[in-house]
Design a protein around this motif. Sequence first.
Motif, short mmCIF file in Angstrom:
data_model
loop_
_atom_site.label_atom_id
_atom_site.label_comp_id
_atom_site.label_asym_id
_atom_site.label_seq_id
_atom_site.Cartn_x
_atom_site.Cartn_y
_atom_site.Cartn_z
N PRO A 85 36.74 59.34 -80.20
CA PRO A 85 37.16 60.22 -81.49
C PRO A 85 37.82 61.51 -81.32
CG PRO A 85 34.81 60.48 -79.74
CD PRO A 85 36.19 59.70 -78.62
N TYR A 86 38.29 62.24 -80.56
CA TYR A 86 39.21 63.02 -80.58
C TYR A 86 39.86 62.64 -80.18
CZ TYR A 86 34.40 64.97 -81.04
OH TYR A 86 33.14 65.24 -81.05
N SER A 87 41.02 61.81 -80.48
CA SER A 87 42.84 61.31 -80.08
C SER A 87 43.58 60.96 -81.02
CB SER A 87 42.12 60.68 -78.30
OG SER A 87 41.71 61.53 -77.07
N VAL A 88 44.32 61.09 -81.07
CA VAL A 88 45.22 60.17 -81.34
C VAL A 88 46.03 59.30 -81.14
CG1 VAL A 88 47.50 60.87 -82.66
CG2 VAL A 88 45.46 62.19 -83.60
N HIS A 89 46.05 57.90 -81.64
CA HIS A 89 46.86 56.96 -81.02
C HIS A 89 48.53 57.06 -81.24
CE1 HIS A 89 43.19 56.57 -78.85
NE2 HIS A 89 44.12 56.21 -77.49
N LEU A 90 49.02 56.93 -80.69
CA LEU A 90 50.42 56.53 -80.92
C LEU A 90 51.42 55.53 -80.61
CD1 LEU A 90 52.53 58.02 -83.64
CD2 LEU A 90 53.65 59.02 -81.04
N ALA A 91 51.24 54.70 -81.22
CA ALA A 91 51.52 53.49 -80.99
C ALA A 91 52.92 52.76 -81.31
CB ALA A 91 50.83 52.32 -81.37
N ILE A 92 54.07 52.37 -80.17
CA ILE A 92 55.70 52.32 -80.09
C ILE A 92 55.42 50.74 -80.23
CG2 ILE A 92 57.61 52.63 -79.26
CD1 ILE A 92 56.57 54.86 -77.62
N THR A 118 69.80 53.96 -83.29
CA THR A 118 68.33 53.52 -82.73
C THR A 118 67.31 53.70 -83.78
OG1 THR A 118 68.05 55.50 -81.90
CG2 THR A 118 68.59 54.32 -80.29
N SER A 119 66.40 52.72 -83.78
CA SER A 119 65.12 53.31 -84.87
C SER A 119 64.19 52.52 -84.39
CB SER A 119 66.02 52.03 -85.82
OG SER A 119 65.93 50.45 -85.27
N THR A 120 62.73 53.25 -84.65
CA THR A 120 61.61 52.76 -83.71
C THR A 120 60.36 52.53 -84.68
OG1 THR A 120 60.18 53.27 -82.37
CG2 THR A 120 61.34 55.09 -84.08
N GLN A 121 59.39 52.15 -84.80
CA GLN A 121 58.79 51.91 -85.97
C GLN A 121 57.08 52.10 -84.87
OE1 GLN A 121 58.70 47.70 -87.53
NE2 GLN A 121 60.70 47.56 -87.55
N LEU A 122 56.10 53.17 -84.92
CA LEU A 122 55.40 53.58 -84.96
C LEU A 122 54.51 52.77 -86.00
CD1 LEU A 122 57.80 55.51 -84.40
CD2 LEU A 122 56.22 55.88 -82.30
N GLN A 123 53.18 53.11 -85.29
CA GLN A 123 51.53 52.98 -85.83
C GLN A 123 50.69 54.40 -85.40
OE1 GLN A 123 50.40 49.34 -85.32
NE2 GLN A 123 50.05 49.44 -87.40
N CYS A 124 50.35 55.07 -86.25
CA CYS A 124 49.59 56.32 -85.96
C CYS A 124 48.78 56.51 -86.31
CB CYS A 124 50.62 57.79 -86.37
SG CYS A 124 49.56 59.24 -85.67
N VAL A 125 47.05 55.86 -85.30
CA VAL A 125 45.35 56.12 -85.52
C VAL A 125 45.01 57.28 -85.36
CG1 VAL A 125 44.17 54.56 -84.58
CG2 VAL A 125 45.88 53.66 -84.15
N ILE A 126 44.24 57.47 -86.41
CA ILE A 126 44.52 59.04 -86.88
C ILE A 126 42.74 59.14 -87.27
CG2 ILE A 126 44.11 61.26 -87.25
CD1 ILE A 126 46.97 60.84 -88.52
N PRO A 127 41.81 59.82 -85.40
CA PRO A 127 40.27 59.09 -86.03
C PRO A 127 40.30 60.04 -87.36
CG PRO A 127 40.38 60.54 -83.27
CD PRO A 127 41.99 60.49 -84.73
#
Length: 294
Positions: A85-92, A118-127
Amino acid sequence: MVVVNNSEVPNGSEYSRYIDENGKYFRLSYNADSIPNYFAMELAQQLYNSQYFESVEVLLTDSNYITGNKGIESQLADEWLSQYPYSVHLAINDIRPCATMHIEPLDGYFAANFRIATSTQLQCVIPGDTIHPIVVTDTVSWSAYGETPQWAREELPTFEECIYEAIVSLATRTSQYLVPHNHTVERYIFVTGHSAMRDAYRYWGKGKYTEAAYIWEYVYEKGKNRGRRAKAAANLAIFHELNDNYEKALEYAHKALTLFTDNGDVVEADYMTHYCNDLELRIEENISLSHQSW
């Protein structure tokens, strides 16, 4: 912060091309197996070096569970939020290097121009927040010269060195979306031989910015010389930018641009065009920062 590699291995030849000295196109291939993991590790290192997070971990997902461009499944995101619950997950979810090498004849020599976009797509999962999609692009290029196409190519860094330099550059650019950082820009104070403009510059040099601004405002409002009025307006843009009043700064920058253009000052008009673009970007970024909840 947990950096998660959820990217499939990019196709090392699908998007890359070699263009020879005759303009013929050929497929350019390279081994891309280690690129996703290397990018995840490098991005984690960049985030750790920022000293903004208490800890930075890396999760290298087993290839059987990688979902790639489909993104993180909602069930997995919920699991992260529940267990950490206190971690941000950054998915590449995707990383794609596109390499182009172009050989061009040049005055009896040959130029080898090598570019990696170069290009990258990510998702940031924030509590406590929604999942934020992030897309980052970057380009790095190299040039070399030789008497023959082969000699020119041999003067370039190795393909592997270029690929990994491009990955490091993309990781740096991506990290800047996630942590506070300094961005250095160049601004110019215009000075003329006019007594009022000289007085304003003396005030500016002593750190008396408000006094200098009063004089520039007078020159802009009351002056007859178009070029001098333009320079006073350009200086007022800097004054308001330093005081974080970006809308007022942009207003004066546009006024200066119009006057420089009407006066035929091509170099100054070009500078103000770039300055206006910078200010418009700063206004957009400032709006985004004011709405951030994380």
